[in-house]
Design a protein around this motif. Structure first.
Motif, mmCIF file in Angstrom:
data_model
loop_
_atom_site.group_PDB
_atom_site.id
_atom_site.type_symbol
_atom_site.label_atom_id
_atom_site.label_comp_id
_atom_site.label_asym_id
_atom_site.label_seq_id
_atom_site.Cartn_x
_atom_site.Cartn_y
_atom_site.Cartn_z
ATOM 1 N N GLU A 61 0.811 -1.212 0.000
ATOM 2 C CA GLU A 61 0.000 0.000 0.000
ATOM 3 C C GLU A 61 0.852 1.274 0.000
ATOM 4 O O GLU A 61 0.616 2.188 -0.800
ATOM 5 N N PRO B 66 3.068 3.942 -4.248
ATOM 6 C CA PRO B 66 3.052 5.381 -4.543
ATOM 7 C C PRO B 66 4.285 6.111 -4.016
ATOM 8 O O PRO B 66 4.791 7.037 -4.673
ATOM 9 N N GLU C 245 -0.637 13.030 -9.951
ATOM 10 C CA GLU C 245 -1.540 11.875 -10.019
ATOM 11 C C GLU C 245 -1.282 10.873 -8.895
ATOM 12 O O GLU C 245 -2.199 10.159 -8.478
ATOM 13 N N THR C 246 -0.049 10.833 -8.415
ATOM 14 C CA THR C 246 0.340 9.811 -7.434
ATOM 15 C C THR C 246 0.133 10.263 -6.000
ATOM 16 O O THR C 246 -0.174 9.453 -5.118
ATOM 17 N N GLU C 247 0.280 11.543 -5.729
ATOM 18 C CA GLU C 247 0.151 12.024 -4.350
ATOM 19 C C GLU C 247 -1.190 11.662 -3.708
ATOM 20 O O GLU C 247 -1.208 11.274 -2.522
ATOM 21 N N PRO C 248 -2.325 11.761 -4.425
ATOM 22 C CA PRO C 248 -3.587 11.355 -3.786
ATOM 23 C C PRO C 248 -3.600 9.886 -3.358
ATOM 24 O O PRO C 248 -4.262 9.544 -2.367
ATOM 25 N N GLU C 249 -2.883 9.033 -4.067
ATOM 26 C CA GLU C 249 -2.804 7.621 -3.676
ATOM 27 C C GLU C 249 -2.073 7.482 -2.350
ATOM 28 O O GLU C 249 -2.488 6.716 -1.469
ATOM 29 N N LEU C 250 -0.986 8.231 -2.200
ATOM 30 C CA LEU C 250 -0.257 8.197 -0.937
ATOM 31 C C LEU C 250 -1.080 8.823 0.178
ATOM 32 O O LEU C 250 -1.053 8.338 1.326
ATOM 33 N N GLU C 251 -1.835 9.862 -0.117
ATOM 34 C CA GLU C 251 -2.669 10.502 0.901
ATOM 35 C C GLU C 251 -3.679 9.524 1.495
ATOM 36 O O GLU C 251 -3.932 9.539 2.704
ATOM 37 N N LYS C 252 -4.257 8.682 0.651
ATOM 38 C CA LYS C 252 -5.223 7.696 1.149
ATOM 39 C C LYS C 252 -4.570 6.755 2.155
ATOM 40 O O LYS C 252 -5.174 6.395 3.177
ATOM 41 N N VAL C 253 -3.345 6.359 1.868
ATOM 42 C CA VAL C 253 -2.614 5.483 2.786
ATOM 43 C C VAL C 253 -2.308 6.221 4.084
ATOM 44 O O VAL C 253 -2.513 5.699 5.193
#
Length: 239
Positions: free
Chosen positions: A123, A127, A152-160
């Protein structure tokens, strides 16, 4: 103890005893292994594989790791690749030495620690590695950061990190109330990302920020990502 010998080229082994670690002192994956070695207070013989000049793709190194990646650990006839596997091997081999980075007695606690180690791998790491590559590694090699990929990738890390923030409201560290391998595994990408604009994602979450500050402050980690410590260890072994 008989050592596996590589007699030719820049990767000749110099010692007959102890751990040999092929790595690069600016490599995030190498840092992960070094952190465990330093937490445990273990010595090792460092063998530099210069990733910037492509030594990892030369036949002399590909004979050691055909995937052309560092780190590689040699312990007698045993050869291990993949930084997380090496880290776990070292911890399991030296359970009674230094801080206990895994719980070897309580299966419930071990299960929680293992879960968070897998969360890091599946997880957090994907990202985080993309963001590290774009913002930290590319500039070092003269390439331009692709900010479209970053955005595009930062929101994926934010979710984690949102999940981590909730967890860290209840626990000092991810798996338990003490530092474990689950925390340590995160450090390489965090080290790079805290020197990029992505650091705001960590700093905007107070519990994540507190956790990051604490794990980055560990003396073993500071030594792991200090290239001088790598070369000092090499010089000490050769004197």
């Amino acid at each position: 103890m008989m050592m596996m010998s590589i007699s030719n080229g820049p990767f000749a082994l110099a010692h007959e005893e102890g751990y040999k670690l092929y790595g690069f002192p600016y490599s995030a994956s190498t840092w992960r292994v070094l952190a465990v070695l330093h937490e445990k207070g273990l010595s090792y013989y460092p063998i530099t594989v210069n990733l910037r000049t492509g030594e990892q793709k030369k036949p002399s190194f590909l004979s050691i790791n055909p995937f052309g990646q560092v780190p590689v650990l040699l312990d007698g006839h045993l050869k291990l690749t993949e930084s997380r596997a090496i880290a776990l091997y070292i911890e399991n081999s030296h359970r009674s030495r230094g801080p206990k980075l895994l719980n070897h007695k309580n299966y419930n606690k071990m299960g929680t620690e293992t879960m968070w180690m897998y969360i890091e791998s599946f997880e957090f790491d994907p990202p985080a590695t993309i963001l590290t590559f774009e913002q930290a590694i590319k500039p070092l090699t003269g390439l331009k950061t692709d900010y479209k990929v970053v955005n595009e990738t930062e929101p994926e890390l934010e979710k984690v990190l949102d999940v981590y923030e909730e967890r860290l409201k209840k626990s000092r560290f991810l798996a338990r109330n003490r530092f474990t391998m689950a925390d340590l595994f995160h450090l390489p990408n965090i080290q790079y990302l805290m020197n990029t604009t992505t650091k705001r994602l960590f700093e905007n979450r107070p519990n994540v920020h507190r956790w990051v500050s604490e794990i980055m402050a560990r003396p073993a980690w500071k030594k792991a990502c200090d290239p001088n410590a790598w070369y000092d260890m090499k010089n000490n072994n050769e004197n």
